[in-house]
Design an enzyme around this catalytic site. Structure first.
Site, PDB file in Angstrom:
ATOM      1  N   ARG A  93       0.810  -1.225   0.161  1.00  0.00           N
ATOM      2  CA  ARG A  93      -0.027   0.035   0.078  1.00  0.00           C
ATOM      3  C   ARG A  93       0.800   1.231  -0.033  1.00  0.00           C
ATOM      4  O   ARG A  93       0.448   2.186  -0.387  1.00  0.00           O
ATOM      5  CB  ARG A  93      -1.042   0.004   1.312  1.00  0.00           C
ATOM      6  CG  ARG A  93      -2.341  -1.116   0.881  1.00  0.00           C
ATOM      7  CD  ARG A  93      -2.686  -1.169   2.140  1.00  0.00           C
ATOM      8  NE  ARG A  93      -2.363  -1.915   3.083  1.00  0.00           N
ATOM      9  CZ  ARG A  93      -2.831  -2.401   4.353  1.00  0.00           C
ATOM     10  NH1 ARG A  93      -4.102  -1.949   4.627  1.00  0.00           N
ATOM     11  NH2 ARG A  93      -2.207  -3.263   5.294  1.00  0.00           N
ATOM     12  N   ASP A 167     -14.447   0.869  -3.061  1.00  0.00           N
ATOM     13  CA  ASP A 167     -14.092   2.322  -3.540  1.00  0.00           C
ATOM     14  C   ASP A 167     -13.885   2.571  -4.855  1.00  0.00           C
ATOM     15  O   ASP A 167     -13.898   1.556  -5.627  1.00  0.00           O
ATOM     16  CB  ASP A 167     -12.932   2.728  -2.700  1.00  0.00           C
ATOM     17  CG  ASP A 167     -11.724   1.577  -2.642  1.00  0.00           C
ATOM     18  OD1 ASP A 167     -11.818   1.089  -3.956  1.00  0.00           O
ATOM     19  OD2 ASP A 167     -11.278   1.394  -1.878  1.00  0.00           O
ATOM     20  N   LYS A 191     -17.064   7.157  -1.222  1.00  0.00           N
ATOM     21  CA  LYS A 191     -16.990   7.800  -0.064  1.00  0.00           C
ATOM     22  C   LYS A 191     -16.804   9.337  -0.553  1.00  0.00           C
ATOM     23  O   LYS A 191     -15.953   9.700  -1.098  1.00  0.00           O
ATOM     24  CB  LYS A 191     -15.818   7.117   0.921  1.00  0.00           C
ATOM     25  CG  LYS A 191     -16.165   5.907   1.328  1.00  0.00           C
ATOM     26  CD  LYS A 191     -15.014   5.510   2.245  1.00  0.00           C
ATOM     27  CE  LYS A 191     -13.879   5.013   1.526  1.00  0.00           C
ATOM     28  NZ  LYS A 191     -13.031   4.236   2.371  1.00  0.00           N
ATOM     29  N   ASP A 221      -7.991  -4.865   6.320  1.00  0.00           N
ATOM     30  CA  ASP A 221      -7.184  -4.722   7.336  1.00  0.00           C
ATOM     31  C   ASP A 221      -7.858  -4.536   8.573  1.00  0.00           C
ATOM     32  O   ASP A 221      -8.216  -5.360   9.327  1.00  0.00           O
ATOM     33  CB  ASP A 221      -6.181  -3.443   6.774  1.00  0.00           C
ATOM     34  CG  ASP A 221      -5.102  -3.414   7.926  1.00  0.00           C
ATOM     35  OD1 ASP A 221      -5.012  -4.008   8.984  1.00  0.00           O
ATOM     36  OD2 ASP A 221      -4.063  -2.394   7.569  1.00  0.00           O
ATOM     37  N   SER A 222      -8.241  -3.044   8.888  1.00  0.00           N
ATOM     38  CA  SER A 222      -9.091  -2.818  10.016  1.00  0.00           C
ATOM     39  C   SER A 222     -10.404  -3.298   9.799  1.00  0.00           C
ATOM     40  O   SER A 222     -11.149  -3.500  10.721  1.00  0.00           O
ATOM     41  CB  SER A 222      -8.953  -1.487  10.342  1.00  0.00           C
ATOM     42  OG  SER A 222      -9.821  -0.689   9.180  1.00  0.00           O
ATOM     43  N   THR A 225     -13.411  -0.009   5.877  1.00  0.00           N
ATOM     44  CA  THR A 225     -13.912   0.074   4.618  1.00  0.00           C
ATOM     45  C   THR A 225     -15.128  -0.697   4.107  1.00  0.00           C
ATOM     46  O   THR A 225     -16.062  -0.299   3.794  1.00  0.00           O
ATOM     47  CB  THR A 225     -12.732  -0.161   3.473  1.00  0.00           C
ATOM     48  OG1 THR A 225     -11.608   0.665   4.051  1.00  0.00           O
ATOM     49  CG2 THR A 225     -13.177   0.076   2.274  1.00  0.00           C
TER      50      THR A 225
HETATM   51  C1  R5P Z   1      -7.076   0.080   0.056  1.00  0.00           C
HETATM   52  O1  R5P Z   1      -6.837   0.756  -1.133  1.00  0.00           O
HETATM   53  C2  R5P Z   1      -7.356  -1.369   0.171  1.00  0.00           C
HETATM   54  O2  R5P Z   1      -7.725  -1.775  -1.214  1.00  0.00           O
HETATM   55  C3  R5P Z   1      -8.276  -1.566   0.979  1.00  0.00           C
HETATM   56  O3  R5P Z   1      -9.457  -1.258   0.817  1.00  0.00           O
HETATM   57  C4  R5P Z   1      -7.955  -1.273   2.391  1.00  0.00           C
HETATM   58  O4  R5P Z   1      -6.701  -1.476   2.626  1.00  0.00           O
HETATM   59  C5  R5P Z   1      -8.842  -1.920   3.493  1.00  0.00           C
HETATM   60  O5  R5P Z   1      -8.353  -1.223   4.871  1.00  0.00           O
HETATM   61  P1  R5P Z   1      -9.428  -1.255   5.992  1.00  0.00           P
HETATM   62  O6  R5P Z   1     -10.004  -2.815   6.289  1.00  0.00           O
HETATM   63  O7  R5P Z   1      -8.528  -0.822   7.172  1.00  0.00           O
HETATM   64  O8  R5P Z   1     -10.387  -0.383   5.825  1.00  0.00           O
END
Ligand code: R5P
Length: 311
Positions: A93, A167, A191, A221-222, A225
């Site tokens: 990333r 997104d 968003k 990740d968290s 999103t």
């Molecule tokens: C971002 O560009 C990635 O494709 C994922 O949408 C992002 O890393 C997800 O992160 P999180 O789960 O923390 O929202």
């Protein structure tokens, strides 16, 4: 050819070696008392085509160092060709400068792998396709989409599907999955924060009313999103929302966040070894991509086409 594994995802490495019907190379990848990594290969690899399986997932720095030291050990043991099989490429990333005086760490990691002595790289769903260009050695980027599409057909094939990108940046990935699902329609979660300090508004581009929505992304990740997108889709009248994500990073309280979300199910692959919390969650299911990676490894070793795996 030989398959060697670091410690980051031994179950996946074993599954790849089972697919290829060959044992993992006898090696120890261990720590000294001060946590320095030490690698010792216990069999001859001189002149061999060696594939080292190691995801640079959490703890990213330790796993990256293991990969680099494995490659160095193989190079010094006169392996003919070394392929770094990195199912999850950490630091991906950080692929551009988000502001002045910031690093491009994905490029630095690519340089490190190359400098350590890798001749090729094999990764799965790189965060951005351009990361292939960060390596000046041949790099194959596999897609988990065929594995996901097969599962979606089995689970939800009889329903009115809608593939959704969480997104704007993920539209290309979503469109390619939709194509595999008999050209299912596509929606996008957009968003927006109209003014600084205002809370984020999720706009849905596309009519999701009554549709079974399949959110697709490369990383969770968290979980923020995805869980927010799932809620926005349900608020817009979706019949249900499931998510298919290649890399289950799932940091911090992500598993709990998913369990308390509007998601019917989160489906990830085993590019990252699932934690105990992930494995115990009844909301998360793991698909294996070992046969896909195994087949790509076989084709690289045979010097036959890898891209035709995705035709
Ligand atoms: C971002 O560009 C990635 O494709 C994922 O949408 C992002 O890393 C997800 O992160 P999180 O789960 O923390 O929202």
């Amino acid at each position: 050819m030989k398959i060697m594994a670091g410690n980051s995802n031994l179950p996946l490495a074993r599954a790849i070696s089972a697919y290829l019907e060959m044992p993992l190379t006898d090696a120890s990848v261990r720590r000294f008392a001060d946590e320095e990594v030490f690698v010792e290969i216990h069999e001859n690899v001189r002149g061999e085509d060696v594939f080292v399986v190691q995801s640079t997932a959490y703890p990213a720095n330790d796993n990256l160092m293991e990969l680099l030291i494995c490659i160095d050990a193989l190079r010094r043991a006169s392996a003919k060709r070394i392929t770094a099989v990195v199912p999850y490429f950490g630091y991906a990333r950080q692929d551009r400068k988000p502001g002045p005086r910031t690093p491009i760490s994905a490029k630095l990691v690519a340089n490190l792998i190359t400098q350590a002595g890798a001749d090729r790289v094999l990764a799965v769903d790189l965060h951005a396709g351009q990361i292939q260009g960060f390596f000046d050695i041949p790099t194959d980027n596999l897609f988990a989409a065929p594995v996901m599409a097969a599962d979606i057909q089995t689970r939800y094939g009889t329903q009115e599907l809608m593939v959704v990108s969480p997104d704007v940046g993920g539209v290309v990935r979503a469109r390619s999955l939709a194509k595999r699902l008999n050209n299912a329609p596509l929606a996008i979660v957009d968003k927006r924060r109209d003014r600084p300090g205002q809370s984020e508004v999720m706009n849905i581009i596309g009519d999701v009313k009554g549709r079974m929505c399949i959110l697709i992304d490369d990383i969770i990740d968290s979980g923020g999103t995805l869980c927010n997108a799932a809620q926005a889709l349900m608020d817009a009248g979706a019949a249900g929302v499931s998510a298919y994500i290649t890399h289950g990073v799932l940091s911090g309280g992500a598993v709990a966040r998913v369990s308390n979300s509007a998601l019917k199910e989160l489906v990830i692959t085993d590019t990252i070894m699932p934690t105990e919390a992930t494995a115990a969650s009844d909301r998360i299911r793991v698909l294996t991509i070992a046969p896909l990676i195994g087949e790509a490894v076989r084709r690289i070793a045979d010097e036959s086409s890898v891209s035709s795996l995705f035709d």
